[in-house]
Design an enzyme around this catalytic site. Structure first.
Site, PDB file in Angstrom:
ATOM      1  N   ARG A 307     -14.188  75.566 -20.705  1.00 36.28           N
ATOM      2  CA  ARG A 307     -14.518  74.220 -21.189  1.00 36.28           C
ATOM      3  C   ARG A 307     -13.421  73.217 -20.806  1.00 36.28           C
ATOM      4  O   ARG A 307     -13.714  72.074 -20.472  1.00 36.28           O
ATOM      5  CB  ARG A 307     -14.771  74.212 -22.699  1.00 36.28           C
ATOM      6  CG  ARG A 307     -15.272  72.873 -23.220  1.00 36.28           C
ATOM      7  CD  ARG A 307     -15.839  72.960 -24.629  1.00 36.28           C
ATOM      8  NE  ARG A 307     -17.181  73.489 -24.668  1.00 36.28           N
ATOM      9  CZ  ARG A 307     -18.309  72.754 -24.542  1.00 36.28           C
ATOM     10  NH1 ARG A 307     -18.240  71.449 -24.399  1.00 36.28           N
ATOM     11  NH2 ARG A 307     -19.480  73.329 -24.577  1.00 36.28           N
ATOM     12  N   GLU A 719     -17.575  67.502 -32.268  1.00 38.16           N
ATOM     13  CA  GLU A 719     -16.295  67.667 -31.567  1.00 38.16           C
ATOM     14  C   GLU A 719     -15.859  66.448 -30.756  1.00 38.16           C
ATOM     15  O   GLU A 719     -14.672  66.107 -30.754  1.00 38.16           O
ATOM     16  CB  GLU A 719     -16.364  68.897 -30.643  1.00 38.16           C
ATOM     17  CG  GLU A 719     -16.477  70.203 -31.382  1.00 38.16           C
ATOM     18  CD  GLU A 719     -16.731  71.363 -30.443  1.00 38.16           C
ATOM     19  OE1 GLU A 719     -17.871  71.474 -29.947  1.00 38.16           O
ATOM     20  OE2 GLU A 719     -15.800  72.132 -30.187  1.00 38.16           O
TER      21      GLU A 719
HETATM   22  N1  MTE Z   1     -16.414  68.972 -40.053  1.00 31.41           N
HETATM   23  C1  MTE Z   1     -15.962  69.463 -41.226  1.00 31.41           C
HETATM   24  N2  MTE Z   1     -15.975  68.678 -42.308  1.00 31.41           N
HETATM   25  N3  MTE Z   1     -15.473  70.739 -41.326  1.00 31.41           N
HETATM   26  C2  MTE Z   1     -15.413  71.567 -40.230  1.00 31.41           C
HETATM   27  O1  MTE Z   1     -14.978  72.708 -40.333  1.00 31.41           O
HETATM   28  N4  MTE Z   1     -15.856  71.823 -37.803  1.00 31.41           N
HETATM   29  C3  MTE Z   1     -16.018  71.127 -36.526  1.00 31.41           C
HETATM   30  C4  MTE Z   1     -17.101  70.067 -36.634  1.00 31.41           C
HETATM   31  N5  MTE Z   1     -16.888  69.243 -37.783  1.00 31.41           N
HETATM   32  C5  MTE Z   1     -15.877  71.061 -38.968  1.00 31.41           C
HETATM   33  C6  MTE Z   1     -16.398  69.742 -38.945  1.00 31.41           C
HETATM   34  C7  MTE Z   1     -16.349  71.998 -35.399  1.00 31.41           C
HETATM   35  S1  MTE Z   1     -15.096  72.772 -34.575  1.00 31.41           S
HETATM   36  C8  MTE Z   1     -17.634  72.150 -34.955  1.00 31.41           C
HETATM   37  S2  MTE Z   1     -18.001  73.055 -33.573  1.00 31.41           S
HETATM   38  C9  MTE Z   1     -18.774  71.513 -35.650  1.00 31.41           C
HETATM   39  O2  MTE Z   1     -18.354  70.743 -36.779  1.00 31.41           O
HETATM   40  C10 MTE Z   1     -19.776  72.576 -36.072  1.00 31.41           C
HETATM   41  O3  MTE Z   1     -20.861  72.049 -36.726  1.00 31.41           O
HETATM   42  P1  MTE Z   1     -22.152  71.411 -36.019  1.00 31.41           P
HETATM   43  O4  MTE Z   1     -22.445  72.203 -34.789  1.00 31.41           O
HETATM   44  O5  MTE Z   1     -23.195  71.555 -37.057  1.00 31.41           O
HETATM   45  O6  MTE Z   1     -21.816  69.997 -35.728  1.00 31.41           O
HETATM   46 MO1  MOS Z   2     -16.124  74.422 -32.972  1.00 33.04          MO
HETATM   47  S1  MOS Z   2     -14.316  74.684 -32.037  1.00 33.04           S
HETATM   48  O1  MOS Z   2     -17.040  74.845 -31.516  1.00 33.04           O
HETATM   49  O2  MOS Z   2     -16.171  75.817 -33.945  1.00 33.04           O
END
Ligand code: MTE
Ligand code: MOS
Length: 782
Positions: A307, A719
């Protein structure tokens, strides 16, 4: 704007939300503890657990010899033992497990474990790993065009090196797992995991039982951020081993310091680049070498490097580009997923390159960015061959430059800097283009099980997990919208491997995209069944003018015939009738992302379903004497398609940006010369606090940009905003540069801690003094 709050918002603030540590268990619950290696690399020459086993209240002390199945927890490659055998490869590596009635008994037992080590040479830095050629696997390479030839032909070539630091996830809830024995070989697992199916699978493997004996459940995590994508499995496997050995419920909850010492971080990178560009600052060739610190095992390091390599272009078209990725092995805990998944490390290199070109040509970096952005009709193919479709960069830059008053504030910063000696202002704008999909293509799938009960309430099961990002809220909204009912009719169940099997991790920002579509698929199946029977009911009532299923609609809590709008039945009243008429009211749904494919070996294809775009302008003021900076103002314009929930999306954007600011500024991970983590608690590791939030924070969603072929035309959010924080990092560089009136380029790395900033300022001042010196000497000679 009108949108529902996070489905658990109230429970979060009242403390009613149930995290694993809150689950009520009977008095037989045992405390689990992990004994880990104090050496970065050593042979275990002997161990004696007998005294520990005899401590009153201690119910089990386990070593690798007590594992009934495979001693393995590697998620992709089987290179990570669950418990160390003859050798330890990092400080924090698990060696023994203890279960006892109390924490104190666990500690007493740990004290009585006798282990002897023969220390071995350890690799603790990227430089050492590179020197020793300690690769974790083969290097990879993506290349387009005639890179070397074009570099030779370039009007200017800049070379350099950039270091970007590791980062601790700092989820508020540390790694935790509760295991309860069922009957026979059954085990029920409550894990704080982004990937319950993998947790289930690895537990089955270490216990040597089939997967249908293991149920993993996740109600919610107190944050994951990638740190619980693979490494929640470790705590879960350890708790499962203790549960299996004692036939009692066992909970392991890592203390903050232990969690920080034992678990992997964001990969630190050492990157090298060579960039060729024209007098106008147009890049024609680039060669990158990315080196990451994988730690002691592979974990997700190769996917993360991939990535990084796929995002080294960020939002810029580079006709001739080569990127080489090397993942190095060190004697540190295996590094792992962290929001952005290598994207930030790749983009930081590109953004530093743009900034350097601008400083070299004495132009504003915003102009260099604009000159190099991907186009819409031409200059729109990435170095890996994917076309940048629906490019939102042109509209975002136009709107954001205007709404942030960039030009005016650039002039104001310059004026401020001329008038102030000890305070300097800096301003920067940086874009983000982020590919959405797992680059391991088969992972782009999701499942759902949607159940309608006889009282007309709906229970949605899907494969995604809730970690605070609001996935369950969005999924509740999707289901309610599909059935045309109100939100309070729909509940989202805890994620459970017995309800929805064989799922992918909730990661890659794709949670809502994938699971939303799977829920829609299940809803479509149910609606077709319901429509058929309801049409039959309507026809029975009006035999002369029959109703057909094709015209049956689900809206405003009603099921009705759009051809005969007087024929209707409330959703809740229809369900008991349908049950009596023997209609099945539950269905599974499935989704796989269409039309993507990626040849890893050739480095070519379409790895992403689409791209997410965003841009940020950050202004900071720097105290030149202390190195402390304050974010004066941040303007963000971000593309989330048709937002499923603007409140949640704004929260993700602001939160992602601030988490990125932490990585770019104060969050510095340090190990000592033995491989001990020195920054293992909040007193030595500084995450952003309320004080670090921009004083003036203006976040906006890009309007009128529906995303084709996604659930309700929405776009992933999670992200990409993290990387908008690079604007803060470059704004700091801009302020430092002002100290020497932009005559010299500051030396800079990431994170820009106070220390890095002060050293950089000192370095500029020395250059200034040297220049004055030469000027005086020249004057004297004349
Ligand atoms: N937001 C919160 N509040 N807590 C989290 O742990 N993880 C992040 C992001 N936002 C996270 C977060 C990461 S690394 C990812 S990949 C995505 O949320 C995962 O959730 P989604 O695919 O439903 O967006
Ligand atoms: Mo998020 S780093 O893809 O869990």
């Amino acid at each position: 704007m009108n949108y529902p709050p996070h489905e658990s918002a109230e429970k979060h603030v009242t403390g009613e939300a149930v995290y694993i540590d809150d689950i009520l268990v009977n008095e037989r619950l045992l405390v689990g503890r992990v004994v880990y290696s104090p050496h970065a690399h050593a042979r275990i020459t002997s161990s004696d657990l007998s005294a520990a086993r005899n401590v009153p209240g201690v119910r089990a002390v386990l070593s690798y010899k007590d594992i009934p199945g495979h001693n393995q927890m590697g998620p992709v490659v089987k290179d990570e033992p669950c418990l160390a055998e003859k050798e330890v490869f990092c400080i924090g590596q698990a060696m023994f497990l203890i279960a006892a009635e109390t924490e104190a008994q666990c500690r007493e037992a740990e004290r009585l474990i006798r282990v002897e080590f023969e220390p071995l040479e350890a690799i603790l830095t990227l430089e050492q790993a590179i020197e020793k050629k300690a690769l974790l696997g083969p290097s990879t390479n993506i290349e387009r065009g005639m890179v070397d030839e074009e570099l030779r032909k370039s009007a200017h070539v800049l070379r350099g090196e950039l270091r970007t630091g590791a980062q601790e996830h700092w989820y508020l809830e540390s790694q935790v797992c509760l295991c309860m024995p069922g009957e026979g070989r059954e085990i029920n697992v409550f894990s704080s995991s982004q990937h319950p199916s993998e947790t289930q699978a690895l537990i089955a493997e270490v216990l040597n039982i089939p997967k249908n004996e293991v149920v993993a459940e996740v109600r919610r995590m107190g944050g994951g951020f990638g740190g619980k994508e693979t490494q929640a499995n470790h705590t879960a496997c350890w708790a499962a081993l203790l549960c299996n050995a004692t036939h009692a419920p066992v909970k392991i909850r890592l203390f903050r310091d232990d969690d920080m010492i034992m678990t992997g971080k964001r990969h630190r990178f050492l990157s090298r680049y060579e960039i060729g560009f024209t007098n106008e600052g147009e890049i024609n060739a680039a060669s990158f070498e990315l080196n990451s610190d994988g730690g002691m095992a592979i974990d997700l390091s190769f996917a993360i490097m991939e990535r990084a390599m796929l995002h080294v272009d960020n939002a810029y078209y580079i006709p001739n580009l080569r990127v080489v990725g090397n993942v190095w092995k060190t004697n540190l805990p295996s590094n792992t997923a962290f929001r952005g998944f290598g994207g930030p490390q790749g983009m930081a290199v590109m953004e530093t390159v743009i900034d350097r070109i601008a400083r070299f040509l004495k132009k504003d970096a915003a102009d260099i960015r604009r000159r190099n952005f991907y186009g819409t009709d031409a200059r729109n193919t990435t170095h890996y061959g994917q076309q940048v479709e629906n490019n939102r960069i042109p509209v975002i830059i136009r709107q954001l430059l205007a709404s942030s008053e960039y030009e005016k504030r650039r002039r104001e910063c310059n004026e401020f800097n001329e008038e102030n000696e000890f305070l300097k202002k800096g301003l920067a704008i940086t874009p983000v283009k982020f590919g959405i999909s797992f680059t391991t293509t088969f992972l782009n799938q999701a499942g759902a099980l949607v159940i309608i009960y006889k009282d007309g309430t709906i229970l949605v099961n899907h494969g995604g997990t809730e970690m605070g990002q609001g996935l369950h809220s969005k999924m509740q909204q999707v289901a309610a919208a599909e059935f045309g009912v109100s939100l309070d009719r729909v509940k989202v169940n805890a994620t459970n491997t017995a309800k929805v099997p064989n799922t992918s991790a909730t990661a890659a920002s794709a949670g809502a995209d994938l699971n939303g579509m799977a829920i829609k698929n299940a809803a479509d199946i149910l609606k077709a069944r319901i429509a058929e029977e309801v049409a039959r009911i309507f026809t029975e009532e009006h035999p002369s003018a029959p109703s057909g299923p094709a015209s049956v609609r689900f809206e405003h809590e009603q099921i009705f015939d759009s051809d005969h709008p007087d024929r209707k039945i409330p959703f809740s009243e229809a369900m008991p009738v349908l049950n009596q008429r023997q209609v099945s009211l539950s269905a599974t749904g499935f989704y796989k992302t269409p039309d993507i494919g990626w040849d890893k070996r050739k480095g070519f294809g379409k790895p992403f379903h689409y791209f997410a775009f965003g841009m940020a302008v950050t202004e900071i003021v720097l105290d030149v004497l202390t190195g402390r900076h304050t974010i004066v103002r941040t303007d963000i314009l971000h593309d989330v398609g048709n937002s499923l929930n603007p409140g949640i999306d704004l929260g993700q954007i602001e939160g992602g940006y601030i988490q990125g600011v932490g990585w770019c500024t104060t969050e510095e991970i340090k190990w000592d010369e033995r491989g001990n983590l020195m920054t293992h608690s909040p007193d030595t590791y500084k995450i952003p606090s309320v004080q670090d939030i921009p004083k003036d924070f203006r976040t906006q969603l890009l309007e009128g940009v529906p995303n084709p072929n996604t659930i309700r035309q929405s776009k992933a959010v999670a992200e990409p905003p993290f990387m908008l924080s690079l604007s803060c990092w470059l704004a700091i560089k801009d302020a430092i540069s002002a100290v020497a009136d932009h005559k010299f380029e500051p030396e800079f790395s990431l994170p820009a801690t106070n220390e890095v900033i002060l050293l950089s300022i000192e370095n500029l001042k020395q250059k200034l003094t040297a220049e004055h010196q030469t000027a005086r000497e020249v004057a004297a000679v004349r």
